[in-house]
Design an enzyme around this catalytic site. Structure first.
Site, mmCIF file in Angstrom:
data_model
loop_
_atom_site.group_PDB
_atom_site.id
_atom_site.type_symbol
_atom_site.label_atom_id
_atom_site.label_comp_id
_atom_site.label_asym_id
_atom_site.label_seq_id
_atom_site.Cartn_x
_atom_site.Cartn_y
_atom_site.Cartn_z
ATOM 1 N N HIS A 148 -12.229 -3.208 4.267
ATOM 2 C CA HIS A 148 -11.018 -3.591 4.700
ATOM 3 C C HIS A 148 -11.139 -3.558 6.369
ATOM 4 O O HIS A 148 -11.644 -2.934 7.051
ATOM 5 C CB HIS A 148 -10.066 -2.387 4.439
ATOM 6 C CG HIS A 148 -9.761 -2.180 2.958
ATOM 7 N ND1 HIS A 148 -10.459 -1.366 1.967
ATOM 8 C CD2 HIS A 148 -9.066 -3.344 2.283
ATOM 9 C CE1 HIS A 148 -9.939 -1.710 0.786
ATOM 10 N NE2 HIS A 148 -9.202 -2.787 0.797
ATOM 11 N N SER B 27 0.885 -1.176 -0.105
ATOM 12 C CA SER B 27 0.135 -0.188 -0.035
ATOM 13 C C SER B 27 0.758 1.330 0.121
ATOM 14 O O SER B 27 2.024 1.162 0.020
ATOM 15 C CB SER B 27 -0.886 -0.058 1.239
ATOM 16 O OG SER B 27 -0.131 0.036 2.380
ATOM 17 N N GLU C 84 -10.785 0.094 -9.689
ATOM 18 C CA GLU C 84 -11.898 -0.483 -8.702
ATOM 19 C C GLU C 84 -13.293 0.537 -9.198
ATOM 20 O O GLU C 84 -13.107 1.632 -9.559
ATOM 21 C CB GLU C 84 -11.452 -0.024 -7.494
ATOM 22 C CG GLU C 84 -12.607 -0.429 -6.404
ATOM 23 C CD GLU C 84 -12.163 -0.453 -4.797
ATOM 24 O OE1 GLU C 84 -11.125 -0.852 -4.868
ATOM 25 O OE2 GLU C 84 -13.059 0.051 -4.280
ATOM 26 N N SER D 45 -10.114 -11.012 3.961
ATOM 27 C CA SER D 45 -9.716 -11.784 5.173
ATOM 28 C C SER D 45 -10.775 -12.465 5.478
ATOM 29 O O SER D 45 -11.816 -11.895 5.566
ATOM 30 C CB SER D 45 -8.970 -10.993 6.287
ATOM 31 O OG SER D 45 -7.602 -10.556 5.757
ATOM 32 N N ASP E 132 -6.741 2.712 -7.795
ATOM 33 C CA ASP E 132 -8.286 3.064 -7.220
ATOM 34 C C ASP E 132 -8.723 4.550 -7.334
ATOM 35 O O ASP E 132 -8.659 5.446 -6.335
ATOM 36 C CB ASP E 132 -8.072 2.668 -5.502
ATOM 37 C CG ASP E 132 -9.250 2.528 -4.887
ATOM 38 O OD1 ASP E 132 -10.271 3.051 -5.454
ATOM 39 O OD2 ASP E 132 -9.251 2.477 -3.348
ATOM 40 N N ASP F 187 -0.778 -1.664 -4.176
ATOM 41 C CA ASP F 187 -2.293 -1.816 -3.720
ATOM 42 C C ASP F 187 -2.750 -0.365 -3.432
ATOM 43 O O ASP F 187 -2.119 0.465 -3.022
ATOM 44 C CB ASP F 187 -1.899 -2.431 -2.318
ATOM 45 C CG ASP F 187 -3.608 -2.769 -1.824
ATOM 46 O OD1 ASP F 187 -4.530 -3.039 -2.768
ATOM 47 O OD2 ASP F 187 -3.443 -3.198 -0.787
ATOM 48 N N THR G 195 -5.626 -8.439 6.644
ATOM 49 C CA THR G 195 -5.684 -8.268 7.989
ATOM 50 C C THR G 195 -5.474 -9.912 8.726
ATOM 51 O O THR G 195 -4.968 -9.783 9.860
ATOM 52 C CB THR G 195 -7.319 -8.191 8.335
ATOM 53 O OG1 THR G 195 -7.536 -6.852 7.770
ATOM 54 C CG2 THR G 195 -7.696 -8.352 9.707
ATOM 55 N N HIS H 179 -11.398 -7.369 -2.817
ATOM 56 C CA HIS H 179 -10.804 -6.831 -1.760
ATOM 57 C C HIS H 179 -11.285 -7.142 -0.339
ATOM 58 O O HIS H 179 -12.343 -7.662 -0.387
ATOM 59 C CB HIS H 179 -10.446 -5.380 -1.954
ATOM 60 C CG HIS H 179 -9.702 -4.858 -2.962
ATOM 61 N ND1 HIS H 179 -8.578 -4.200 -2.480
ATOM 62 C CD2 HIS H 179 -9.417 -5.090 -4.322
ATOM 63 C CE1 HIS H 179 -7.707 -3.729 -3.758
ATOM 64 N NE2 HIS H 179 -8.364 -4.545 -4.632
ATOM 65 N N GLY H 180 -10.567 -6.827 0.738
ATOM 66 C CA GLY H 180 -11.334 -7.046 1.986
ATOM 67 C C GLY H 180 -11.502 -8.675 2.312
ATOM 68 O O GLY H 180 -12.643 -8.729 2.990
HETATM 69 P P1 13P Z 1 -8.469 -7.337 4.257
HETATM 70 O O1 13P Z 1 -8.325 -6.014 5.584
HETATM 71 O O2 13P Z 1 -9.567 -8.107 4.412
HETATM 72 O O3 13P Z 1 -7.226 -8.306 4.535
HETATM 73 O O4 13P Z 1 -8.237 -6.769 3.071
HETATM 74 C C1 13P Z 1 -7.092 -6.491 2.369
HETATM 75 C C2 13P Z 1 -7.159 -5.801 1.129
HETATM 76 O O5 13P Z 1 -8.282 -5.568 0.507
HETATM 77 C C3 13P Z 1 -5.980 -5.015 0.737
HETATM 78 O O6 13P Z 1 -6.206 -4.108 -0.519
HETATM 79 O O1 G3H Z 2 -5.840 -1.749 1.608
HETATM 80 C C1 G3H Z 2 -5.821 -2.195 2.597
HETATM 81 C C2 G3H Z 2 -4.437 -2.912 3.008
HETATM 82 O O2 G3H Z 2 -4.837 -3.915 4.143
HETATM 83 C C3 G3H Z 2 -3.258 -2.170 3.433
HETATM 84 O O3 G3H Z 2 -3.476 -1.552 4.646
HETATM 85 O O4 G3H Z 2 -2.802 0.884 3.954
HETATM 86 O O5 G3H Z 2 -2.955 0.217 6.300
HETATM 87 O O6 G3H Z 2 -1.038 -0.546 4.511
HETATM 88 P P1 G3H Z 2 -2.572 -0.172 4.945
HETATM 89 ZN ZN ZN Z 3 -8.197 -3.352 -0.623
#
Ligand code: 13P
Ligand code: G3H
Ligand code: ZN
Length: 349
Positions: free
Chosen positions: A189, A50, A142, A226, A105, A83, A269, A223-224
């Site tokens: 997220h 990121s 996105e 986890s 994004d 990312d 996550t 995304h998101g």
């Molecule tokens: P999580 O927070 O669900 O792990 O999602 C990560 C993500 O989408 C990173 O771009």
């Molecule tokens: O997009 C979300 C990822 O979990 C990255 O998170 O921006 O805290 O590094 P971050």
């Molecule tokens: Zn994401």
């Protein structure tokens, strides 16, 4: 082997009918954990950073670590991905470093918080696609907005406020020519996605399936994603953490997504929870310890286990040796000639 085009990884995943985990990294131990898991399961892999991660690791440290991972693991195809790029400049700087893939994004404005208009999103994403494809670099866009805020990034709120409209997804794919498309189907997220095991009222797999029907050749991205397993929450809390009980995206829903065009699955996550639980456990049970290796080693192992599990569950395990990486210069030729054109009006023919 050199870093690989993410487009090639996803095209191969589509042929094989599997998904590829995209795991976030910030430091050496997380990169090592991913590579341990990739070696163990013989998986191709997407490593992603990121903007926050790039800033934390001063960019060059992180990129050199990825190069080290590629050099040390010649049999594992690795794509390095930006990312949630928030602007053309962010994507350009990742490409200048040597990232083989970027996410523009444009669902949010450059502040990373305010939802943008459809036309603004199309315009900035198209600009990144033109620039990146000329250099053989993959682009993820996105459409729709996820819930939650991570490290200052995100519109906040629940994941249900900006679910992707399938008609807009088709128009977006046509007007931008992205290689992969992230869609919003109710996830957020971070750890707090759902207040109970999600059903179709909050996790819109029907929307994903509708988009896949309209865009059968587009690589979809979740995304998101986890799963926020209870066991990982429990370890954190057993050793002094204070997480409220929460639910993530069940693995079987991700697998349903993979059967319906999802090729990239973003996970951060779960790895954060695994590492934090392992570190807490050492510091809580052995308070005399102060050598970082005493807790970073178990943390790295805990993350490697989560990543290996996901690689198996997403189906990428065993596929590292299936194909020879195409040099990025050749990928750029493919974009130039139109061979890699992803627009629905072209792929429908
Ligand atoms: P999580 O927070 O669900 O792990 O999602 C990560 C993500 O989408 C990173 O771009
Ligand atoms: O997009 C979300 C990822 O979990 C990255 O998170 O921006 O805290 O590094 P971050
Ligand atoms: Zn994401």
């Amino acid at each position: 082997m050199p870093l690989v085009s993410m487009r090639q990884l996803l095209d191969e995943a589509a042929k094989g009918g599997y998904g590829v985990g995209a795991f976030n990294v910030n430091d050496m131990e997380q990169i090592q954990a991913i590579m341990m898991a990739a070696r163990q399961t013989k998986s191709p892999v997407i490593v992603q950073a990121s903007r926050g991660a790039r800033a934390f690791a001063e960019d060059l440290y992180l990129f050199k670590l990825i190069q080290a991972a590629a050099e040390l693991n010649p049999d594992i195809p690795i794509a390095m991905h930006q990312d949630h790029g928030n602007s053309f400049e962010t994507c350009k700087s990742a490409i200048a470093l040597g990232y083989t893939s970027v996410m523009m994004d444009g669902s949010l404005k450059e502040d990373g918080k305010t939802p943008s208009t459809f036309d603004e999103n199309v315009e900035v994403t198209r600009r990144v696609v033109d620039y990146a494809h000329e250099r053989g670099v993959t682009v993820e866009g996105e459409i729709g907005v996820l819930g939650g805020v991570e490290d200052g990034h995100g519109a906040g709120g629940t994941g249900l406020e900006h679910i992707t409209d399938p008609d807009q997804a088709v128009e977006f794919a046509e007007r931008t020519g992205v290689d992969a498309l992230a869609i919003a189907i109710g996830t957020s997220h971070g750890a707090y996605k759902f207040t109970k095991k999600p059903d179709g009222s909050v996790l819109k797999m029907d929307v994903l399936i509708a988009i896949h029907k309209r865009l059968p050749h587009t690589h979809l991205v979740m995304h998101g994603s986890s799963s926020v397993p209870k066991e990982l929450q429990d370890i954190v809390n057993e050793y002094g953490g204070k997480l409220k009980q929460t639910w993530g995206v069940p693995i079987e829903e991700i697998q349903l997504g993979i059967r319906n065009g999802v090729r990239k699955v973003n996970v951060d996550t779960d790895n954060r929870l695994a590492m934090t639980g392992a570190i807490r456990k050492v510091l809580w049970t052995q308070p005399e310890k102060f050598d970082p290796r005493d807790y970073m080693k178990p943390a790295r192992e805990a993350m490697a286990k989560v990543v290996a599990d996901r690689m198996t569950e997403f189906g990428q395990a065993g596929h590292a040796g299936d194909y020879k990486p195409i040099p990025i210069t050749e990928i750029a030729e493919g974009y130039k000639s139109g061979k890699l054109d992803t627009r629905p009006s072209v792929t429908a023919k």
